[in-house]
Scaffold this motif. Sequence first.
Motif, short mmCIF file in Angstrom:
data_model
loop_
_atom_site.label_atom_id
_atom_site.label_comp_id
_atom_site.label_asym_id
_atom_site.label_seq_id
_atom_site.Cartn_x
_atom_site.Cartn_y
_atom_site.Cartn_z
N HIS A 252 4.05 5.52 -5.56
CA HIS A 252 4.29 5.46 -7.00
C HIS A 252 3.06 6.32 -7.47
CE1 HIS A 252 7.02 2.58 -8.30
NE2 HIS A 252 6.65 1.48 -7.90
N ILE A 253 1.83 6.46 -7.16
CA ILE A 253 0.94 7.36 -7.58
C ILE A 253 1.05 8.85 -7.44
CG2 ILE A 253 -1.59 7.87 -7.37
CD1 ILE A 253 -0.88 5.03 -8.71
N ILE A 254 1.70 9.12 -6.25
CA ILE A 254 2.02 10.69 -6.08
C ILE A 254 3.08 10.96 -7.12
CG2 ILE A 254 3.01 12.16 -4.49
CD1 ILE A 254 1.64 10.47 -2.20
N TRP B 229 2.54 1.59 -3.32
CA TRP B 229 1.98 2.28 -4.48
C TRP B 229 1.40 3.63 -4.23
CZ3 TRP B 229 1.43 0.73 -9.37
CH2 TRP B 229 1.60 -0.42 -9.77
N ALA B 230 1.24 4.02 -2.93
CA ALA B 230 0.97 5.32 -2.71
C ALA B 230 1.78 6.26 -3.15
CB ALA B 230 0.58 5.51 -1.14
N VAL C 159 -5.55 10.21 -5.88
CA VAL C 159 -4.23 10.81 -5.68
C VAL C 159 -4.43 11.38 -4.22
CG1 VAL C 159 -2.72 12.64 -6.10
CG2 VAL C 159 -3.81 11.45 -8.31
N ALA D 114 -3.95 8.43 -1.87
CA ALA D 114 -2.50 8.01 -1.78
C ALA D 114 -1.71 9.09 -1.02
CB ALA D 114 -1.76 8.04 -3.22
N ALA E 220 3.99 14.72 -0.90
CA ALA E 220 2.82 14.26 -0.78
C ALA E 220 2.06 15.81 -0.73
CB ALA E 220 2.16 13.14 0.14
N LEU F 185 0.81 -1.26 0.02
CA LEU F 185 0.02 0.03 -0.15
C LEU F 185 0.73 1.28 -0.12
CD1 LEU F 185 -2.86 1.10 0.27
CD2 LEU F 185 -2.32 1.11 2.90
N PHE G 136 -9.26 3.06 -3.42
CA PHE G 136 -7.80 3.10 -4.00
C PHE G 136 -7.14 1.85 -4.14
CE2 PHE G 136 -3.11 3.24 -2.96
CZ PHE G 136 -2.94 4.22 -3.87
N VAL H 203 -6.00 0.48 -7.71
CA VAL H 203 -4.72 0.15 -8.22
C VAL H 203 -4.63 -1.32 -8.70
CG1 VAL H 203 -2.23 -0.38 -7.09
CG2 VAL H 203 -3.66 1.50 -6.68
#
Length: 715
Positions: A217-219, A214-215, A349, A352, A425, A211, A469, A473
């Motif tokens: 990654h998304i940011i 990937w958070a 987003v 994340a 972030a 988690l 989320f 993903v």
Amino acid sequence: MTSALATFALPGGTWPADDIVILRNRPLRAGTDKAALSRFGDMIWHIRSAHPDAHLNITPLIWSHYPPLFHLPFKTFFLAALDHPYPGSPITVQRGGERAGVATFRYWFMDLQVFAEWLVEAGISRLCDVTEQHLDAYRAYVLALQRKPGRKIDMLAAVRTLWLYGPHLPDEGRLATGYPWPRASDDELKSPAGGRDNKTPRIAPVTMTALLAWALHIIEVVGPDVRDAWVEHQQLRAGTHPSQAELDGLPTGERIQRYIARCRREGTPLPGHRMEDGQRAINFSAIQRMIQTTTGISLTPNQKRTLQDSGLPIAEDTYIGQITGAIDGRPWRDMPIAVSELRNLIRMVAAAAFVVICYLSGARPGEVLNLRPGCRATDEETGELLIVGRRGKGYDRASLPAAGADAEVSPEQRPWVVVTPVHDAIAMLESFGDYAFLFPASFTNAHTKRPNDFNARQVESVTRDLEDFVAWVNSTFGRPGADVPIPPDPTKHLHASRFRRTLAYFIVRLPRGLVAAALQYAHVHTKVTLSYAGWDDSSWMDDIQLETLELVLEQNEQDARLLESGEHISGPAADEYRHRVRTRARFAGRVVTAGRSVDRLLEQTDPNIHHGEAMTCVWRRETAACRKARLEAGLPAEDGPNEAECWLSCSNLVYTDRNIVVQRRLQQQWERAAADQLSPRPRRDRAAALAERSRTIIEAHQARPIPTTSTTKER
């Protein structure tokens, strides 16, 4: 607003006037319309303006729920509770000026409503007519209700609170009895034992690791594309997009011609949408927005026909922005972002960002949701990165200043020590627009009842965002036949309150796993661990201690079991290792209800054995080589092992069979590195020396303990 009590006379005493502002003596949130504040005579009391948390939806007090006969006395009680601190109790210590939080009023309101209705049924029309016998009858009534014991306790405690505020009430509106139920049993009026246990389940390590990854990654990858698309969409709606500048002052027909010419020149299709029959149709509303036609006037049939006859292809949707981010060397999606997707993508987003900020800071969910833009800061003395917010517990909390206020730490604020990804972030969230909070009630279309300038996103909404989320993903980035990117947690659904407990687990159990971010960004000071959840937050250290206790107990059990099954131990501290494991292994179990209990159990059960990578330390500060080395170098001594500064000659070292398995793997890695002819000779020589060291440890483990007289300082 005045603090003087305006009154008018009634038989038996004085009562508040109808025009008194009920929140006159309470600090109000920034942006509160003081002219709209509720007054004593209103049938609905709105009190959320006095609660410092912008993410909570505080229920108003609706007096139509109460029997009309008791509107005046109970309104007077709640006004007194808003105005004055808790009065002293005959059986408990006074709270030193503490005032009830307005969130508590909701529960008092419901509990005292039961009392008011019971009084009506009992034929009692005034509070001053209630006798000791009436109170005993009410207690029997409450205890007989089909409700949880805790709720019954609260209902009786609310009546006690009503009695305590008697000095602030007129004679007719107070209980004229003695303190209610002074000799009631502990089982009836005190909270059950063990109610303070932290029962919040941790998030499974495999789930939390994925988690967080990937958070991040998304940011980093998705966030900029979504942000740019949202900013462009907002500019097009406001008429400030650079592409609209050439259309200023032109009639609609000429705007359409220039728009068509630009689409041909750039190879851009017309924005479209899917019809019910599956055919594509031009999205004329989107084109109106792009060319900024007169507000409220639709395109004429002739103008629409011009667009239809232009020969330009029609897209499947109305796309905006560009895809620039890549994952594993490929764009994170094949098509640009559709306007219809923007709302959900912004939510993803933001989810994340919430994971990164909440988890890597250790702040409570409400504390994160109440952060305002500009909350990033840096400690001038240490250079550590900070976020500045407001503490999430305490009766005397005040709301933060309005957006844009200085982020210097004030008595109402607290700093959290964080790492660079948290600041990244926050910067991403700030770039989405000018909002009062990092997490506004809604980025795209806030409800009129919870406007963005006064409300933050609710915890319940964040919980749904986290679930969505993970699903997004897994569906977007999952591959057929492969494991899902974020595996489900086996315990229960994700919710924000689980992050703090999980952070404590990783800090204690896998410090090199969690604090890798801190190490990477050079935040290795002890203050990082102590300040993850904010300064002076004792509950955070209770979590750390509890996780440490669980780790010690599990480790003791495993060490004892392996020792009894014949695990071989070598090294200078082998005998001490066996002694500590055998004397600390047995633990029958005990209920833990307070932080002090955890500390005592930790002292009784902790053998001070630390399992590191390929070695184990039986800590004894007097003989610790790492501690001596720091003292000799003029550095502050640590009261625990430092694996990064471990010396092979240290008399605290032992090697278990588990360590030797790792040593063999390291030996093979170093041997391959030493044989790599393409590597520079200094690196090959160092790899050969390390391989020889591992070989020496393995051979000594198989043959005899490492001599304690060795003076060679190998590292």
